[in-house]
Design a protein around this motif. Structure first.
Motif, PDB file in Angstrom:
ATOM      1  N   GLU A 176       0.844  -1.200   0.000  1.00 37.58           N
ATOM      2  CA  GLU A 176       0.000   0.000   0.000  1.00 37.58           C
ATOM      3  C   GLU A 176       0.879   1.251   0.000  1.00 37.58           C
ATOM      4  O   GLU A 176       1.926   1.275  -0.619  1.00 37.58           O
ATOM      5  N   VAL A 178      -0.518   4.343  -1.070  1.00 37.04           N
ATOM      6  CA  VAL A 178      -1.042   4.855  -2.333  1.00 37.04           C
ATOM      7  C   VAL A 178      -1.154   6.377  -2.265  1.00 37.04           C
ATOM      8  O   VAL A 178      -1.723   6.930  -1.323  1.00 37.04           O
ATOM      9  N   THR A 193       0.707   4.580  -7.044  1.00 36.70           N
ATOM     10  CA  THR A 193       1.712   4.219  -6.044  1.00 36.70           C
ATOM     11  C   THR A 193       3.095   4.566  -6.568  1.00 36.70           C
ATOM     12  O   THR A 193       3.465   4.148  -7.674  1.00 36.70           O
ATOM     13  N   ALA A 195       6.289   3.410  -6.532  1.00 35.50           N
ATOM     14  CA  ALA A 195       6.692   2.049  -6.183  1.00 35.50           C
ATOM     15  C   ALA A 195       8.174   1.770  -6.360  1.00 35.50           C
ATOM     16  O   ALA A 195       8.725   0.915  -5.668  1.00 35.50           O
ATOM     17  N   VAL A 212      -1.128  10.235   1.227  1.00 28.62           N
ATOM     18  CA  VAL A 212      -0.637   8.869   1.001  1.00 28.62           C
ATOM     19  C   VAL A 212      -1.267   7.973   2.058  1.00 28.62           C
ATOM     20  O   VAL A 212      -1.279   8.303   3.249  1.00 28.62           O
TER      21      VAL A 212
END
Length: 236
Positions: A176, A178, A193, A195, A212
């Protein structure tokens, strides 16, 4: 050609102008900045030496950070004497209206070629007019059993500046986290995201709210964290 023309003459500039925010993959950012692997490794390792954030009004001890103030004028950046970070409660209802002192960003981190390239990148892609008050924030958000990591515990927010650059440095054993983008009137514009190392988003802080979601450990028995760099610009 005006500063606005310079901004909108690039794909990132057009995205900022049209949407109020622009995303950039780490691969593209690394290509644009020509970041050497050794410089990135030293830059990322500096996140291993952040002090605890002792100002969390929610009582959490999941955030570590360092902070620095720079000035930007006539195309150049210069470091200012160390000073506290301050936000009004209008922008940060959780931790606002408090002068928050954090450990300073190490000079070696500011001098690192990666940081210098990132600052120059921001100067090229934000429409900076006149002198600027620039703040650097190194964040490590930790997640552990019994305490989730909250990258933005204040929720969806604006920072009270003009422009914001957010870049992921590293994710370790987390899921998570996000990034959500919206407008002050509550319209949702998207979520994604950050990442991979170097994944970044540029934000017009006057038009866009961002936040976030919490991070969770993939393996609760192992350390878990999310490292990010935030750079903000505000006209003086």
């Amino acid at each position: 050609m005006s500063d606005t023309d310079i901004l909108t003459d690039t794909p990132l500039g057009r995205a900022l102008d049209d949407s109020g925010y622009a995303r950039l993959s780490g691969t593209l950012l690394f290509d644009q900045l020509a970041i050497p692997a050794a410089d990135w490794e030293a830059f990322a390792q500096s996140w291993d030496h952040l002090g605890p954030d002792l100002y969390m009004a929610d009582g959490g001890r999941y955030r570590r950070r360092r902070h620095a103030i720079l000035g930007f004028e006539n195309g150049g950046f210069s470091r200012k004497p160390h000073q506290p970070h301050f936000q009004s409660r209008d922008y940060n209802p959780l931790n606002g209206d408090v002068q928050r002192w954090f450990d300073p960003v190490d000079q070696a981190t500011i001098d690192n070629a990666v940081m210098r390239s990132i600052l120059a990148f921001c100067a090229r892609n934000f429409p900076l007019i006149g002198r600027q008050h620039v703040e650097l924030h190194q964040f490590r958000i930790e997640a552990r059993t019994g305490e989730l990591g909250r990258p933005t515990p204040e929720g969806m927010h604006r920072d009270g500046v003009d422009w914001v650059f957010v870049m992921l440095v590293k994710r370790c054993n987390v899921r998570e986290g996000v990034t959500r983008i919206g407008t002050p009137d509550g319209k949702e514009l998207g979520e994604f995201t950050l990442a991979r190392p170097g994944d970044a988003v540029l934000v017009d802080d006057h038009r866009i709210m961002h936040g976030v979601t919490e991070i969770h450990p993939v393996d609760p028995a192992q350390p878990a964290w999310r490292d990010a760099l935030v750079v903000t610009f505000a006209a003086e």
